[in-house]
Design an enzyme around this catalytic site. Structure first.
Site, PDB file in Angstrom:
ATOM      1  CG  ASP A 267       0.001  -0.183   2.789  1.00 27.75           C
ATOM      2  OD1 ASP A 267       0.748  -1.001   2.546  1.00 27.75           O
ATOM      3  OD2 ASP A 267      -0.670   0.266   3.497  1.00 27.75           O
TER       4      ASP A 267
ATOM      5  CE1 TYR B 205       9.108  -2.623   1.622  1.00 30.05           C
ATOM      6  CE2 TYR B 205       7.070  -0.807   1.912  1.00 30.05           C
ATOM      7  CZ  TYR B 205       7.550  -2.249   1.887  1.00 30.05           C
ATOM      8  OH  TYR B 205       6.864  -3.368   2.009  1.00 30.05           O
TER       9      TYR B 205
ATOM     10  CD1 TRP C 110      -0.761  -0.895   7.025  1.00 28.60           C
ATOM     11  CD2 TRP C 110      -1.982  -0.874   8.803  1.00 28.60           C
ATOM     12  NE1 TRP C 110      -0.901   0.374   7.346  1.00 28.60           N
ATOM     13  CE2 TRP C 110      -1.643   0.621   8.273  1.00 28.60           C
ATOM     14  CE3 TRP C 110      -2.908  -0.931   9.895  1.00 28.60           C
ATOM     15  CZ2 TRP C 110      -2.220   1.827   8.972  1.00 28.60           C
ATOM     16  CZ3 TRP C 110      -3.583   0.180  10.577  1.00 28.60           C
ATOM     17  CH2 TRP C 110      -3.305   1.504  10.074  1.00 28.60           C
TER      18      TRP C 110
HETATM   19  N1  LIG Z   1       5.523  -6.278   6.382  1.00 30.79           N
HETATM   20  C1  LIG Z   1       4.533  -5.566   6.241  1.00 30.79           C
HETATM   21  O1  LIG Z   1       3.696  -4.780   6.970  1.00 30.79           O
HETATM   22  C2  LIG Z   1       4.195  -5.299   4.561  1.00 30.79           C
HETATM   23  C3  LIG Z   1       3.129  -4.679   4.340  1.00 30.79           C
HETATM   24  C4  LIG Z   1       2.646  -4.486   2.866  1.00 30.79           C
HETATM   25  C5  LIG Z   1       3.515  -5.191   2.174  1.00 30.79           C
HETATM   26  N2  LIG Z   1       4.467  -6.185   2.404  1.00 30.79           N
HETATM   27  C6  LIG Z   1       5.048  -6.885   1.437  1.00 30.79           C
HETATM   28  O2  LIG Z   1       4.787  -8.219   1.486  1.00 30.79           O
HETATM   29  C7  LIG Z   1       5.947  -9.340   1.307  1.00 30.79           C
HETATM   30  C8  LIG Z   1       6.203  -9.916   2.439  1.00 30.79           C
HETATM   31  O3  LIG Z   1       6.539  -9.430   3.484  1.00 30.79           O
HETATM   32  P1  LIG Z   1       7.085  -9.990   4.944  1.00 30.79           P
HETATM   33  O4  LIG Z   1       6.562  -9.144   5.887  1.00 30.79           O
HETATM   34  O5  LIG Z   1       6.927 -11.505   4.875  1.00 30.79           O
HETATM   35  O6  LIG Z   1       8.735  -9.702   4.470  1.00 30.79           O
HETATM   36  P2  LIG Z   1       9.887 -10.268   5.704  1.00 30.79           P
HETATM   37  O7  LIG Z   1       9.282 -10.896   6.966  1.00 30.79           O
HETATM   38  O8  LIG Z   1      10.845  -9.216   5.573  1.00 30.79           O
HETATM   39  O9  LIG Z   1      10.544 -11.334   4.831  1.00 30.79           O
HETATM   40  C9  LIG Z   1      11.111 -11.159   3.633  1.00 30.79           C
HETATM   41  C10 LIG Z   1      12.002 -12.336   3.594  1.00 30.79           C
HETATM   42  O10 LIG Z   1      13.021 -12.106   2.237  1.00 30.79           O
HETATM   43  C11 LIG Z   1      14.329 -12.411   2.729  1.00 30.79           C
HETATM   44  N3  LIG Z   1      15.317 -11.680   1.939  1.00 30.79           N
HETATM   45  C12 LIG Z   1      15.749 -10.738   1.750  1.00 30.79           C
HETATM   46  N4  LIG Z   1      16.337 -10.382   0.749  1.00 30.79           N
HETATM   47  C13 LIG Z   1      16.615 -11.459   0.045  1.00 30.79           C
HETATM   48  C14 LIG Z   1      17.172 -11.997  -1.217  1.00 30.79           C
HETATM   49  N5  LIG Z   1      18.221 -11.108  -1.713  1.00 30.79           N
HETATM   50  N6  LIG Z   1      17.096 -13.145  -1.615  1.00 30.79           N
HETATM   51  C15 LIG Z   1      16.138 -14.049  -0.960  1.00 30.79           C
HETATM   52  N7  LIG Z   1      15.539 -13.778   0.112  1.00 30.79           N
HETATM   53  C16 LIG Z   1      15.632 -12.402   0.752  1.00 30.79           C
HETATM   54  C17 LIG Z   1      14.522 -11.801   4.098  1.00 30.79           C
HETATM   55  O11 LIG Z   1      15.464 -12.339   4.696  1.00 30.79           O
HETATM   56  P3  LIG Z   1      16.205 -11.488   5.825  1.00 30.79           P
HETATM   57  O12 LIG Z   1      15.366 -11.243   7.159  1.00 30.79           O
HETATM   58  O13 LIG Z   1      17.525 -12.333   6.281  1.00 30.79           O
HETATM   59  O14 LIG Z   1      16.624 -10.009   5.085  1.00 30.79           O
HETATM   60  C18 LIG Z   1      13.269 -12.511   4.879  1.00 30.79           C
HETATM   61  O15 LIG Z   1      13.391 -13.742   5.175  1.00 30.79           O
HETATM   62  C19 LIG Z   1       7.110  -8.071   0.710  1.00 30.79           C
HETATM   63  O16 LIG Z   1       7.163  -8.168  -0.564  1.00 30.79           O
HETATM   64  C20 LIG Z   1       6.686  -6.832   1.505  1.00 30.79           C
HETATM   65  O17 LIG Z   1       7.218  -5.876   0.665  1.00 30.79           O
HETATM   66  C21 LIG Z   1       4.851  -6.271   3.662  1.00 30.79           C
END
Ligand SMILES: NC(=O)c1ccc[n+]([C@@H]2O[C@H](COP(=O)([O-])OP(=O)(O)OC[C@H]3O[C@@H](n4cnc5c(N)ncnc54)[C@H](OP(=O)(O)O)[C@@H]3O)[C@@H](O)[C@H]2O)c1
Length: 290
Positions: free
Chosen positions: A104, A127, A152
Site C-alpha cells: 500500500d 521503500y 500492515w
Molecule cells: N511487512 C509488512 O507490513 C508489509 C506490508 C505491505 C506489503 N508487504 C510486502 O509483503 C511481502 C512479504 O513481506 P514480509 O513481511 O513477509 O517480509 P519479511 O518478513 O521481511 O520477509 C522477507 C524475507 O525475504 C528475505 N530476503 C531478503 N533479501 C533477500 C534476497 N536477496 N534473496 C532472498 N531472500 C531475501 C528476508 O531475509 P532477511 O530477513 O535475512 O533479510 C526475509 O526472510 C514483501 O514483498 C513486502 O514488501 C509487507
C-alpha cells in the site's frame, strides 16, 4: 504436479505459506530464502528453476524495513526492484507464472476512499518507490503475473506491529500510538491462503486470462491506535493506549495518512470472502501464546 518456488520463505508471508502448503497436496513447494537462493543472483535462479521444473514463482523476498530503506536506498532498490527484474525476466523466458507481493506504500495517502488497482501510484519514501519500480518491472517484462498489493502485515513470525504491541503491552502501563494513519491490517495467514487459492484456481482453468495487479488486506478500516487497542483488549493486557499524531512520532520514513485498499477485484475474480481484521487478531495471538 505443479512445482512452485517460494522465495524469501523465512519471512512472515513465506512462513505462513509453508504452514498452509500441506493442505494443497496437488502442489509441490520449494522453499528458499537468501541462504539457498538469493533473488539477486540471476544465474543461480535460472539453474534452480530449470533443475526443479518450476512453473510458479511466489516472490516473498523483499527489503521490508521502511525506515532503514531511507538511509540504504541502494540495498532496497537491489532487492525490491533490480532482483524483481531478474525474476520477471526468468519467468518470462521460461513460461513461469510470477506471483509478486507489493505494498500500500506505493500510494501517497491523499485519497479518502479505498485505492483501486488502476489509481496512480505516488510513493512517499524509498521503500514504496523501490517496491513500485519492482511492480513496473514485473508488468513490463512478464505478462503472466499476479501482483498483490497488501498492507500492515502481521503474523506469529518475524517482527511486526502485533508482536511489538503484545510485548510492550506486557511491560508498560501505557503506550502512545499513531491515530491519524488509516489503513487495514492483513493477517499473513489469510494472504498466504489467498495466494495458494489463486494458484490452485489458475491451475484448474484451461485458459486463465486475468493476470494483472490486485489488492488484498483484511476487511475493515482502522488506525494504528485502533489496531493497538484491539490487540491489548484481545490479549487482556492492562496497558492503556493513547492516540497521538504522526507529527509527534519520530521516524525516518513518511507514511501515507490513508492507505486503504479496495479489494473488489480480487474478491470478484477469485470468488473470495475476506475476514474482517478484528476477527483475526485472536487467531494470531493464540498461535503466539500457546
Ligand atoms: N511487512 C509488512 O507490513 C508489509 C506490508 C505491505 C506489503 N508487504 C510486502 O509483503 C511481502 C512479504 O513481506 P514480509 O513481511 O513477509 O517480509 P519479511 O518478513 O521481511 O520477509 C522477507 C524475507 O525475504 C528475505 N530476503 C531478503 N533479501 C533477500 C534476497 N536477496 N534473496 C532472498 N531472500 C531475501 C528476508 O531475509 P532477511 O530477513 O535475512 O533479510 C526475509 O526472510 C514483501 O514483498 C513486502 O514488501 C509487507
Amino acid at each position: 504436479m505443479t512445482n512452485i518456488l517460494i522465495t524469501g520463505s523465512k519471512g512472515q508471508l513465506g512462513s505462513e505459506i509453508k504452514e498452509l502448503s500441506i493442505q494443497f497436496n496437488n502442489l509441490q513447494f520449494f522453499f528458499t530464502d537468501i541462504e539457498e537462493l538469493d533473488i539477486c543472483a540471476l544465474d543461480a535462479i535460472d539453474s534452480y528453476i530449470t533443475d526443479k521444473q518450476i512453473s510458479y514463482i511466489v516472490n516473498c523476498a523483499a527489503y521490508t524495513n521502511v525506515d532503514q530503506a531511507e538511509e540504504n536506498e541502494q540495498a532496497a532498490k537491489l532487492i525490491n526492484a533490480d532482483a524483481v527484474k531478474n525474476l520477471a525476466t526468468i519467468a518470462m523466458q521460461n513460461n513461469i507464472i510470477l506471483v509478486h507481493i507489493s505494498t500500500d506504500y506505493v500510494f501517497s495517502g491523499d485519497n479518502s476512499t479505498p485505492y483501486t488497482e488502476d489509481q496512480k501510484a505516488k510513493p512517499m519514501g524509498v521503500y514504496g518507490r523501490t517496491k513500485f519500480e519492482g511492480e513496473e518491472n514485473v508488468r513490463n517484462i512478464c505478462q503472466q503475473h499476479i501482483i498483490i498489493r497488501t498492507s500492515w502485515l502481521y503474523s506469529p513470525f518475524g517482527k511486526n506491529f502485533l508482536k511489538t504491541m503484545l510485548g510492550l503491552g506486557k511491560e508498560k502501563d501505557s503506550l502512545d500510538v499513531v491515530g491519524d494513519q488509516i489503513g487495514s491490517p492483513t493477517y499473513a495467514h489469510d494472504l498466504a491462503y489467498t495466494i495458494l487459492h489463486i494458484i490452485q484456481s489458475i491451475t484448474e482453468k484451461s485458459h486463465f486470462t486475468d493476470f494483472g495487479t490486485y489488492h488484498y488486506s483484511n476487511e475493515g478500516v482502522c488506525s494504528w491506535y485502533d489496531f493497538a487497542t484491539e490487540i491489548q483488549n484481545t490479549s487482556k493486557n492492562k496497558c492503556k493506549i493513547n492516540s497521538i499524531e504522526s507529527k509527534d512520532f519520530q521516524c525516518l520514513a513518511k507514511r501515507p495518512h490513508y492507505s486503504v485498499l479496495n479489494k473488489s477485484k480480487i474478491k470478484h475474480i477469485f470468488t473470495l470472502e475476506i475476514p474482517h481484521w478484528r476477527s483475526r487478531i485472536e487467531h494470531c495471538i493464540k498461535r503466539i501464546t500457546e
